[in-house]
Motif scaffolding. Structure first.
Motif, mmCIF file in Angstrom:
data_model
loop_
_atom_site.group_PDB
_atom_site.id
_atom_site.type_symbol
_atom_site.label_atom_id
_atom_site.label_comp_id
_atom_site.label_asym_id
_atom_site.label_seq_id
_atom_site.Cartn_x
_atom_site.Cartn_y
_atom_site.Cartn_z
ATOM 1 N N THR A 168 -13.464 4.591 15.438
ATOM 2 C CA THR A 168 -12.425 5.030 14.523
ATOM 3 C C THR A 168 -13.036 5.772 13.346
ATOM 4 O O THR A 168 -14.101 5.387 12.855
ATOM 5 N N GLU A 169 -12.366 6.828 12.871
ATOM 6 C CA GLU A 169 -12.726 7.431 11.599
ATOM 7 C C GLU A 169 -12.158 6.549 10.494
ATOM 8 O O GLU A 169 -10.974 6.206 10.505
ATOM 9 N N LEU A 170 -13.003 6.169 9.547
ATOM 10 C CA LEU A 170 -12.603 5.215 8.513
ATOM 11 C C LEU A 170 -12.232 5.894 7.204
ATOM 12 O O LEU A 170 -11.146 5.671 6.676
ATOM 13 N N TRP A 171 -13.151 6.664 6.647
ATOM 14 C CA TRP A 171 -12.831 7.408 5.431
ATOM 15 C C TRP A 171 -13.615 8.703 5.360
ATOM 16 O O TRP A 171 -14.576 8.895 6.098
ATOM 17 N N VAL A 172 -13.150 9.591 4.482
ATOM 18 C CA VAL A 172 -13.712 10.934 4.354
ATOM 19 C C VAL A 172 -13.984 11.210 2.884
ATOM 20 O O VAL A 172 -13.171 10.865 2.015
ATOM 21 N N THR A 173 -15.123 11.832 2.591
ATOM 22 C CA THR A 173 -15.434 12.175 1.203
ATOM 23 C C THR A 173 -16.082 13.551 1.131
ATOM 24 O O THR A 173 -16.877 13.922 1.996
ATOM 25 N N GLU A 174 -15.738 14.296 0.093
ATOM 26 C CA GLU A 174 -16.387 15.576 -0.184
ATOM 27 C C GLU A 174 -17.568 15.397 -1.132
ATOM 28 O O GLU A 174 -18.217 16.371 -1.511
ATOM 29 N N LEU A 175 -17.837 14.157 -1.531
ATOM 30 C CA LEU A 175 -18.902 13.839 -2.491
ATOM 31 C C LEU A 175 -18.757 14.668 -3.762
ATOM 32 O O LEU A 175 -19.733 15.214 -4.298
ATOM 33 N N ALA A 176 -17.527 14.737 -4.252
ATOM 34 C CA ALA A 176 -17.280 15.420 -5.516
ATOM 35 C C ALA A 176 -17.910 14.635 -6.657
ATOM 36 O O ALA A 176 -18.243 13.453 -6.526
ATOM 37 N N THR A 177 -18.091 15.292 -7.778
ATOM 38 C CA THR A 177 -18.538 14.593 -8.975
ATOM 39 C C THR A 177 -17.366 13.796 -9.524
ATOM 40 O O THR A 177 -16.352 14.373 -9.943
ATOM 41 N N ASP A 178 -17.473 12.488 -9.484
ATOM 42 C CA ASP A 178 -16.391 11.618 -9.942
ATOM 43 C C ASP A 178 -16.835 10.863 -11.181
ATOM 44 O O ASP A 178 -17.960 10.353 -11.252
ATOM 45 N N TYR A 179 -15.920 10.788 -12.145
ATOM 46 C CA TYR A 179 -16.169 10.080 -13.396
ATOM 47 C C TYR A 179 -15.337 8.795 -13.419
ATOM 48 O O TYR A 179 -14.383 8.653 -12.639
ATOM 49 N N PRO A 180 -15.665 7.866 -14.324
ATOM 50 C CA PRO A 180 -14.861 6.627 -14.393
ATOM 51 C C PRO A 180 -13.365 6.881 -14.556
ATOM 52 O O PRO A 180 -12.556 6.128 -14.014
ATOM 53 N N ILE A 181 -12.984 7.930 -15.264
ATOM 54 C CA ILE A 181 -11.561 8.213 -15.438
ATOM 55 C C ILE A 181 -10.898 8.528 -14.104
ATOM 56 O O ILE A 181 -9.720 8.207 -13.886
ATOM 57 N N ASP A 182 -11.639 9.144 -13.174
ATOM 58 C CA ASP A 182 -11.076 9.424 -11.848
ATOM 59 C C ASP A 182 -10.787 8.122 -11.095
ATOM 60 O O ASP A 182 -9.759 7.999 -10.426
ATOM 61 N N ALA A 183 -11.697 7.170 -11.208
ATOM 62 C CA ALA A 183 -11.463 5.867 -10.591
ATOM 63 C C ALA A 183 -10.296 5.146 -11.249
ATOM 64 O O ALA A 183 -9.501 4.481 -10.574
ATOM 65 N N ASP A 184 -10.169 5.295 -12.577
ATOM 66 C CA ASP A 184 -9.050 4.669 -13.282
ATOM 67 C C ASP A 184 -7.714 5.185 -12.766
ATOM 68 O O ASP A 184 -6.768 4.409 -12.551
ATOM 69 N N VAL A 185 -7.620 6.494 -12.565
ATOM 70 C CA VAL A 185 -6.365 7.088 -12.086
ATOM 71 C C VAL A 185 -6.043 6.594 -10.674
ATOM 72 O O VAL A 185 -4.916 6.186 -10.383
ATOM 73 N N SER A 186 -7.033 6.618 -9.813
ATOM 74 C CA SER A 186 -6.803 6.160 -8.431
ATOM 75 C C SER A 186 -6.462 4.675 -8.395
ATOM 76 O O SER A 186 -5.583 4.238 -7.638
ATOM 77 N N ASN A 187 -7.158 3.891 -9.198
ATOM 78 C CA ASN A 187 -6.886 2.456 -9.260
ATOM 79 C C ASN A 187 -5.463 2.189 -9.737
ATOM 80 O O ASN A 187 -4.787 1.278 -9.226
ATOM 81 N N HIS A 188 -4.997 2.976 -10.686
ATOM 82 C CA HIS A 188 -3.627 2.789 -11.189
ATOM 83 C C HIS A 188 -2.613 3.042 -10.072
ATOM 84 O O HIS A 188 -1.656 2.268 -9.900
ATOM 85 N N PHE A 189 -2.822 4.102 -9.296
ATOM 86 C CA PHE A 189 -1.914 4.375 -8.176
ATOM 87 C C PHE A 189 -1.940 3.229 -7.174
ATOM 88 O O PHE A 189 -0.896 2.732 -6.742
ATOM 89 N N VAL A 190 -3.132 2.825 -6.764
ATOM 90 C CA VAL A 190 -3.275 1.791 -5.736
ATOM 91 C C VAL A 190 -2.592 0.491 -6.156
ATOM 92 O O VAL A 190 -1.958 -0.178 -5.343
#
Length: 266
Positions: A168-190
């Motif tokens: 199975t394909e599990l996850w995909v990443t472009e290995l973008a430069t991610d900052y803590p604020i990006d994780a905060d936004v995604s965490n809020h959605f989840v």
């Protein structure tokens, strides 16, 4: 500030702490067996904080589990304290939806070692690799015995997983430069959006030395030595008992937990 000694006691780690592949492998395995994947605080209406102090109070002091944003944040801090070179990145989970319909809602740790770059992924639940995965384009399915590997296509790295004969394909990443604020936004959605499975379903997983135990809503599956056993939770009291027995968590509040995705349990 990270309390490394408390973390090491939590995962019962007594091995060396050199920033090398052997230590990384051992730490991931110990972490997965000690700190479960679980989303119970979301279903209990609690805010999921990504502040390192809050994560330590919950996952270490409170002996709870958490999901990828909490787990990866903690594990990344541990690795950096030991001397590893790391970065955190977001990925699109493609287990249930194609890439163009999947948002960047998974967080993992990338570790630079002399042997190459390795993905450490302590917060992916049941499909997670039990050790570091080399970030290299393997392409086609590798030899039997390798359960996780990467391919590279269309500008993105794809994590593959094998469960028995199923790949199975599990996850995909472009290995973008991610900052803590990006994780905060995604965490809020989840943790808050009604379309997020984390807000509607119970999801838990804990690895053991010879298998793992997983929960999806009322359904429990115990894998041990290559064999599986399944059963259904009768009610919330059964959930609380399971938490204590299989996950090492005493959480009386689950006896009033609601989850809209569970039929007849809302």
């Amino acid at each position: 500030m990270l309390d490394l000694e408390s973390y090491l006691r939590r995962i019962e780690w007594v091995g060396p702490l050199a920033p090398d592949l052997a230590t990384l492998t051992g730490l991931i395995q110990a972490h997965l067996c000690a700190i479960p994947f679980e989303n119970l605080d979301v279903l209990l209406g609690r805010r999921i904080s990504l502040d390192l102090g809050d994560i330590q109070r919950k996952l270490i002091g409170g002996r709870r589990g958490g999901y990828c944003f909490e787990q990866a944040t903690l594990f990344d801090a541990v690795l950096q304290a030991i001397g590893f070179r790391t970065s955190c990145h977001l990925a699109r989970v493609v287990l249930a939806a194609p890439r163009h319909l999947s948002s960047r809602t998974h967080l993992f740790v990338l570790v630079d070692l002399p042997e190459g770059r390795f993905v450490a992924d302590p917060g992916f639940g049941g499909p997670a690799a039990r050790g570091p995965v080399l970030l290299a384009d393997i392409g086609a399915s590798p030899a039997t015995g390798t359960n996780h590997w990467f391919s590279f296509a269309d500008g993105a790295w794809v994590l593959h997983g094998r469960d028995g004969a199923t790949e199975t394909e599990l996850w995909v990443t472009e290995l973008a430069t991610d900052y803590p604020i990006d994780a905060d936004v995604s965490n809020h959605f989840v943790s808050t959006h009604p379309a997020s499975i984390f807000t509607t379903a119970i999801m838990m997983n804990r690895f053991t030395p010879d298998g793992r135990v997983s929960v999806m809503n009322r359904n429990v599956t115990l894998w041990r030595a290559g064999e599986s056993q399944t059963w259904e939770l009768a009610d919330r009291r059964a959930l609380r008992h399971l938490l204590a027995e299989r996950f090492g968590i005493d959480l009386p509040e689950v006896e009033s937990l609601t989850a809209s995705g569970i039929p007849d349990w809302s």
